[in-house]
Design a protein around this motif. Sequence first.
Motif, PDB file in Angstrom:
ATOM      1  N   GLY A 133      -9.703 -11.788 -29.468  1.00 52.18           N
ATOM      2  CA  GLY A 133      -9.298 -11.014 -28.120  1.00 52.18           C
ATOM      3  C   GLY A 133      -7.833 -10.553 -28.054  1.00 52.18           C
ATOM      4  O   GLY A 133      -7.513  -9.481 -27.465  1.00 52.18           O
ATOM      5  N   ALA A 134      -6.923 -11.358 -28.546  1.00 55.88           N
ATOM      6  CA  ALA A 134      -5.367 -10.905 -28.583  1.00 55.88           C
ATOM      7  C   ALA A 134      -5.247  -9.715 -29.143  1.00 55.88           C
ATOM      8  O   ALA A 134      -4.509  -8.805 -28.929  1.00 55.88           O
ATOM      9  CB  ALA A 134      -4.785 -12.263 -28.926  1.00 55.88           C
ATOM     10  N   ALA A 135      -5.888  -9.640 -30.274  1.00 57.35           N
ATOM     11  CA  ALA A 135      -5.690  -8.504 -31.351  1.00 57.35           C
ATOM     12  C   ALA A 135      -6.176  -7.169 -30.500  1.00 57.35           C
ATOM     13  O   ALA A 135      -5.762  -6.118 -30.551  1.00 57.35           O
ATOM     14  CB  ALA A 135      -6.434  -8.790 -32.739  1.00 57.35           C
ATOM     15  N   LYS A 136      -7.362  -7.438 -30.012  1.00 55.42           N
ATOM     16  CA  LYS A 136      -8.189  -6.212 -29.256  1.00 55.42           C
ATOM     17  C   LYS A 136      -7.281  -5.886 -28.106  1.00 55.42           C
ATOM     18  O   LYS A 136      -7.303  -4.691 -27.664  1.00 55.42           O
ATOM     19  CB  LYS A 136      -9.437  -6.446 -28.668  1.00 55.42           C
ATOM     20  CG  LYS A 136     -10.156  -5.451 -28.288  1.00 55.42           C
ATOM     21  CD  LYS A 136     -11.804  -5.912 -27.975  1.00 55.42           C
ATOM     22  CE  LYS A 136     -12.614  -4.465 -27.512  1.00 55.42           C
ATOM     23  NZ  LYS A 136     -13.897  -4.630 -27.717  1.00 55.42           N
ATOM     24  N   LEU A 137      -6.440  -6.749 -27.448  1.00 51.87           N
ATOM     25  CA  LEU A 137      -5.657  -6.117 -26.313  1.00 51.87           C
ATOM     26  C   LEU A 137      -4.432  -5.644 -26.706  1.00 51.87           C
ATOM     27  O   LEU A 137      -3.480  -5.414 -25.985  1.00 51.87           O
ATOM     28  CB  LEU A 137      -5.247  -7.485 -25.617  1.00 51.87           C
ATOM     29  CG  LEU A 137      -6.327  -8.081 -24.442  1.00 51.87           C
ATOM     30  CD1 LEU A 137      -5.908  -9.725 -24.285  1.00 51.87           C
ATOM     31  CD2 LEU A 137      -6.572  -7.179 -23.410  1.00 51.87           C
ATOM     32  N   GLU A 138      -4.161  -5.467 -28.074  1.00 50.80           N
ATOM     33  CA  GLU A 138      -3.330  -4.929 -28.791  1.00 50.80           C
ATOM     34  C   GLU A 138      -1.747  -5.363 -28.533  1.00 50.80           C
ATOM     35  O   GLU A 138      -0.751  -5.034 -28.083  1.00 50.80           O
ATOM     36  CB  GLU A 138      -3.044  -3.155 -28.391  1.00 50.80           C
ATOM     37  CG  GLU A 138      -4.395  -2.522 -28.411  1.00 50.80           C
ATOM     38  CD  GLU A 138      -4.232  -1.236 -28.245  1.00 50.80           C
ATOM     39  OE1 GLU A 138      -3.247  -0.695 -27.493  1.00 50.80           O
ATOM     40  OE2 GLU A 138      -5.256  -0.413 -28.247  1.00 50.80           O
ATOM     41  N   VAL A 189     -10.726  -6.019 -17.750  1.00 45.95           N
ATOM     42  CA  VAL A 189     -11.374  -5.611 -18.891  1.00 45.95           C
ATOM     43  C   VAL A 189     -12.760  -6.466 -19.101  1.00 45.95           C
ATOM     44  O   VAL A 189     -12.483  -7.649 -19.154  1.00 45.95           O
ATOM     45  CB  VAL A 189     -10.425  -5.244 -20.302  1.00 45.95           C
ATOM     46  CG1 VAL A 189     -10.107  -6.382 -20.839  1.00 45.95           C
ATOM     47  CG2 VAL A 189     -10.954  -4.339 -20.918  1.00 45.95           C
ATOM     48  N   PRO A 190     -13.849  -5.855 -19.265  1.00 49.45           N
ATOM     49  CA  PRO A 190     -15.109  -6.732 -19.612  1.00 49.45           C
ATOM     50  C   PRO A 190     -15.013  -7.672 -20.794  1.00 49.45           C
ATOM     51  O   PRO A 190     -15.847  -8.799 -20.452  1.00 49.45           O
ATOM     52  CB  PRO A 190     -15.981  -5.578 -19.619  1.00 49.45           C
ATOM     53  CG  PRO A 190     -15.577  -4.432 -19.027  1.00 49.45           C
ATOM     54  CD  PRO A 190     -14.078  -4.322 -19.039  1.00 49.45           C
ATOM     55  N   PHE A 191     -14.646  -7.276 -21.892  1.00 46.36           N
ATOM     56  CA  PHE A 191     -14.447  -8.174 -22.874  1.00 46.36           C
ATOM     57  C   PHE A 191     -13.826  -9.530 -22.580  1.00 46.36           C
ATOM     58  O   PHE A 191     -14.038 -10.610 -23.035  1.00 46.36           O
ATOM     59  CB  PHE A 191     -14.339  -7.519 -24.374  1.00 46.36           C
ATOM     60  CG  PHE A 191     -12.800  -7.490 -24.523  1.00 46.36           C
ATOM     61  CD1 PHE A 191     -12.123  -8.550 -25.304  1.00 46.36           C
ATOM     62  CD2 PHE A 191     -12.090  -6.372 -24.006  1.00 46.36           C
ATOM     63  CE1 PHE A 191     -10.831  -8.435 -25.610  1.00 46.36           C
ATOM     64  CE2 PHE A 191     -10.685  -6.312 -24.446  1.00 46.36           C
ATOM     65  CZ  PHE A 191     -10.017  -7.254 -25.177  1.00 46.36           C
ATOM     66  N   VAL A 192     -12.711  -9.426 -21.774  1.00 53.80           N
ATOM     67  CA  VAL A 192     -11.765 -10.550 -21.478  1.00 53.80           C
ATOM     68  C   VAL A 192     -12.526 -11.487 -20.615  1.00 53.80           C
ATOM     69  O   VAL A 192     -12.730 -12.733 -20.794  1.00 53.80           O
ATOM     70  CB  VAL A 192     -10.687 -10.204 -21.103  1.00 53.80           C
ATOM     71  CG1 VAL A 192      -9.881 -11.333 -20.534  1.00 53.80           C
ATOM     72  CG2 VAL A 192      -9.710  -9.268 -22.217  1.00 53.80           C
ATOM     73  N   ARG A 193     -13.436 -10.946 -19.695  1.00 52.30           N
ATOM     74  CA  ARG A 193     -14.260 -11.609 -18.940  1.00 52.30           C
ATOM     75  C   ARG A 193     -15.219 -11.903 -19.377  1.00 52.30           C
ATOM     76  O   ARG A 193     -15.516 -13.452 -19.062  1.00 52.30           O
ATOM     77  CB  ARG A 193     -14.985 -10.589 -17.662  1.00 52.30           C
ATOM     78  CG  ARG A 193     -13.808  -9.827 -16.770  1.00 52.30           C
ATOM     79  CD  ARG A 193     -14.615  -8.986 -15.934  1.00 52.30           C
ATOM     80  NE  ARG A 193     -15.476  -9.768 -14.990  1.00 52.30           N
ATOM     81  CZ  ARG A 193     -16.390  -9.052 -14.146  1.00 52.30           C
ATOM     82  NH1 ARG A 193     -16.394  -7.763 -14.122  1.00 52.30           N
ATOM     83  NH2 ARG A 193     -17.054  -9.907 -13.404  1.00 52.30           N
ATOM     84  N   THR A 194     -15.873 -11.817 -20.298  1.00 57.89           N
ATOM     85  CA  THR A 194     -16.910 -12.477 -21.304  1.00 57.89           C
ATOM     86  C   THR A 194     -16.399 -13.655 -21.910  1.00 57.89           C
ATOM     87  O   THR A 194     -16.795 -14.830 -21.953  1.00 57.89           O
ATOM     88  CB  THR A 194     -17.513 -11.523 -22.302  1.00 57.89           C
ATOM     89  OG1 THR A 194     -18.165 -10.490 -21.634  1.00 57.89           O
ATOM     90  CG2 THR A 194     -18.827 -12.355 -23.070  1.00 57.89           C
ATOM     91  N   ILE A 195     -14.940 -13.491 -22.614  1.00 62.01           N
ATOM     92  CA  ILE A 195     -14.506 -14.424 -23.298  1.00 62.01           C
ATOM     93  C   ILE A 195     -14.084 -15.761 -22.332  1.00 62.01           C
ATOM     94  O   ILE A 195     -14.423 -16.919 -22.822  1.00 62.01           O
ATOM     95  CB  ILE A 195     -12.835 -14.116 -23.875  1.00 62.01           C
ATOM     96  CG1 ILE A 195     -13.341 -13.147 -25.235  1.00 62.01           C
ATOM     97  CG2 ILE A 195     -11.938 -15.201 -24.175  1.00 62.01           C
ATOM     98  CD1 ILE A 195     -12.048 -12.502 -25.705  1.00 62.01           C
ATOM     99  N   ASN A 196     -13.593 -15.524 -21.163  1.00 59.45           N
ATOM    100  CA  ASN A 196     -13.234 -16.510 -20.147  1.00 59.45           C
ATOM    101  C   ASN A 196     -14.479 -17.045 -19.641  1.00 59.45           C
ATOM    102  O   ASN A 196     -14.486 -18.294 -19.518  1.00 59.45           O
ATOM    103  CB  ASN A 196     -12.588 -15.715 -18.719  1.00 59.45           C
ATOM    104  CG  ASN A 196     -11.390 -14.996 -19.300  1.00 59.45           C
ATOM    105  OD1 ASN A 196     -10.513 -15.996 -20.044  1.00 59.45           O
ATOM    106  ND2 ASN A 196     -10.834 -14.033 -18.491  1.00 59.45           N
TER     107      ASN A 196
END
Length: 305
Positions: A133-138, A189-196
Amino acid sequence: MASSTARPRTQDDRPPGGDVARRLLDSAAKLAYDPAVEVDWETPLDKRFHGASPEWSTLYGTAYWDEMTEEQRRELTRQEAASVACTGIWFEMILQQMVLRDIYTKDPTGAEVQWALTEIADECRHSIMFARGAAKLEAPPYRPHRFALELGRAFKTLAFGEVAYAAILVAEEVLDVMQRDWMRDERVVPFVRTINNIHVVEESRHMKFARDETRRRLAGAGPLRRRINALVIAIASYVIVTSMVNRKVYANAGLDERRAVREAKANEHHKAMMRSSCSGLMEFLASARLLTGPALVFYKRAHLI
């Protein structure tokens, strides 16, 4: 001649905490996630979204925040979310080692050890999920400062019993409240919402076990042991909480790092958010008689109370 066959475990033989562990194992069997499948890793990062709810930003409510463009605000929350994720990985590694050490000599056929191994497996998946997730957040791989890393090294080696489980609880509870907000926020951002969402669901079981173990390990503890452990837990909590947002997030978001750090430290809105998020945690620590005078000094410095 006595039979060599081991007799079945009876209710009286079962280790304390076994009932809770069995219920948590049942829950994990019914509801668990595989982040490699559940999270959308393929869609490119959409920079129209925040990385976390803006209200949780360390600069929200400051004069600096008012001067920032929406693009800068979104970039800052993405960098802050990545920093929180990286801090989560750091503490999950500490957690795994403490739990493994705790169960090292216990009965592996019992529910308590099997739950502990299930929790460790969850944390391994969470750490990989946070890293991706951190990598995808650049964002870069944020790390706590050297002093915190060395304290963590000592803590994971020496902490045991209620100290280990109460510290685990603090880290998980603080993350839990903010992530509940993030996972519901359509600005994130949707993928962060899924992670959370994944983390909140699975960590709820971990927090239940940590609370139960803290109470159980404290049963019969004398006043001296309780006072010493209360202070150690408070110091560990202070280090964990103050390590969540690396100061480099500001420069990486294109801001003046010195000014941002100065305004973040004075940000009463963020301090209030932290205090409100920890009200339930503080109630638990008070009920366990772990809010001693010296401990309160560190909780207040971390703005948890």
